[in-house]
Write a protein that holds these residues in place. Structure first.
Motif, mmCIF file in Angstrom:
data_model
loop_
_atom_site.group_PDB
_atom_site.id
_atom_site.type_symbol
_atom_site.label_atom_id
_atom_site.label_comp_id
_atom_site.label_asym_id
_atom_site.label_seq_id
_atom_site.Cartn_x
_atom_site.Cartn_y
_atom_site.Cartn_z
ATOM 1 N N ALA A 156 0.819 -1.016 0.176
ATOM 2 C CA ALA A 156 0.270 0.082 0.421
ATOM 3 C C ALA A 156 0.719 1.310 -0.008
ATOM 4 C CB ALA A 156 -0.709 -0.457 1.276
ATOM 5 N N LYS A 157 1.044 2.142 -0.890
ATOM 6 C CA LYS A 157 1.890 3.176 -1.187
ATOM 7 C C LYS A 157 1.436 4.651 -0.210
ATOM 8 C CE LYS A 157 1.218 3.456 -5.743
ATOM 9 N NZ LYS A 157 1.402 3.728 -6.982
ATOM 10 N N ALA A 158 1.715 5.789 -0.315
ATOM 11 C CA ALA A 158 1.069 6.426 0.347
ATOM 12 C C ALA A 158 -0.018 7.373 0.296
ATOM 13 C CB ALA A 158 2.295 7.540 0.515
ATOM 14 N N ASP A 159 -0.281 7.085 -0.984
ATOM 15 C CA ASP A 159 -2.106 7.692 -2.128
ATOM 16 C C ASP A 159 -2.306 6.754 -1.523
ATOM 17 O OD1 ASP A 159 -1.316 5.413 -3.758
ATOM 18 O OD2 ASP A 159 -0.772 6.743 -5.073
ATOM 19 N N LYS A 160 -2.731 5.477 -0.855
ATOM 20 C CA LYS A 160 -3.145 4.101 -0.047
ATOM 21 C C LYS A 160 -3.564 3.427 -1.926
ATOM 22 C CE LYS A 160 -4.003 6.729 3.629
ATOM 23 N NZ LYS A 160 -3.318 5.516 4.867
ATOM 24 N N GLU A 161 -3.194 3.545 -2.772
ATOM 25 C CA GLU A 161 -2.928 2.604 -3.951
ATOM 26 C C GLU A 161 -1.967 1.364 -3.366
ATOM 27 O OE1 GLU A 161 -1.910 4.471 -7.762
ATOM 28 O OE2 GLU A 161 -3.552 6.091 -7.969
ATOM 29 N N TYR A 162 -2.045 0.069 -3.862
ATOM 30 C CA TYR A 162 -2.159 -0.479 -3.933
ATOM 31 C C TYR A 162 -1.187 -1.600 -5.315
ATOM 32 C CZ TYR A 162 -4.921 -0.821 0.094
ATOM 33 O OH TYR A 162 -5.226 -1.174 0.980
ATOM 34 N N SER A 163 0.388 -1.855 -4.835
ATOM 35 C CA SER A 163 0.900 -2.141 -6.400
ATOM 36 C C SER A 163 1.461 -4.004 -5.907
ATOM 37 C CB SER A 163 1.829 -1.087 -5.882
ATOM 38 O OG SER A 163 2.524 -1.335 -5.222
ATOM 39 N N LYS A 164 1.771 -4.774 -6.652
ATOM 40 C CA LYS A 164 1.956 -5.815 -6.787
ATOM 41 C C LYS A 164 3.836 -5.991 -6.755
ATOM 42 C CE LYS A 164 -0.327 -9.645 -7.097
ATOM 43 N NZ LYS A 164 -1.259 -11.061 -7.290
#
Length: 233
Positions: A156-164
């Motif tokens: 979970a990045k600081a902007d609340k987006e998720y990445s794998k």
């Protein structure tokens, strides 16, 4: 330090490290190199299979097991105090593993030592006012660092987006009550830092990555160099 105590301490040192240099032992016990050489010969004569390599140091031959280590009261007290401090950190896996280790320490103590440790445990308290960012992945991360195993994480990045990401874990450090993982990120093809409390999901893959020379000192020197370069440009 009496010689018997020194010989026992040398055995513990040999058990805790892959290779131990004579100069290191001489400095630790404040004796001459000649004394360390005599101690090593005495241990060898007693049947302890100690190997030696010129320019490298001493080591225990694979397969040799030492008797269980006995702890002094002060050593047990220090470990108990450390466990209280660790309880204030943010990673639940570290807390669990350390508690399991403490139980093994207590198991080899004498009855009188155990009673004293119980008294001390009731009279030690640690308190942290800072916000705690919980995580539960440090134990797996540490194992992957030494196994050179690729991890797959959902982050979970600081902007609340998720990445794998597929990452090669290289090191960890603790700051502001948060564990930070340093890894080579295959998505970004560069070193990246990941807060463990933002790792939503973690999978140990079967893939191993190539061992590379990495130290935290080199890593921070590299960061400092890049920072100075960006400032001057």
């Amino acid at each position: 330090m009496k010689r018997l105590h020194r010989l026992t301490a040398i055995l513990v040192k040999l058990q805790s490290k892959k290779v131990v240099q004579a100069a290191e032992l001489a400095d630790k016990f404040e004796v001459s190199l000649r004394t360390i050489y005599r101690d090593m010969q005495a241990l060898t004569d007693a049947g302890v299979p100690i190997g030696a390599e010129a320019g490298t140091g001493y080591f225990l031959v694979d397969g040799y097991a030492l008797p269980p280590v006995m702890f002094t009261e002060k050593e047990a007290n220090a470990l108990l105090t450390a466990s209280k401090i660790i309880e204030t950190n943010n990673d639940q896996s570290l807390i669990k593993e350390y508690h399991d280790a403490i139980e093994k320490v207590i198991a080899v103590l004498k009855t009188t030592q155990k009673k004293k440790l119980e008294i001390l445990e009731q009279r030690i308290f640690t308190y942290s006012k800072r916000e705690i960012h919980p995580s539960n992945s440090l134990s797996i991360i540490q194992q992957s660092i030494t196994d050179f195993r690729v991890l797959e994480i959902q982050y979970a990045k600081a902007d609340k987006e998720y990445s794998k990401r597929l990452i090669e874990p290289l090191g960890v450090y603790f700051t502001n009550n948060t564990w930070i993982l340093i890894a080579y990120c295959r998505l970004r093809e560069d070193y990246r830092e990941f807060r463990t409390d933002r790792i939503i999901h973690l999978i140990e893959t079967q893939e191993l990555f190539t061992q590379q020379r990495f130290t935290l000192e080199d890593y921070y020197n590299r960061r400092a160099h890049l920072y100075r370069t960006n400032i001057s440009s």
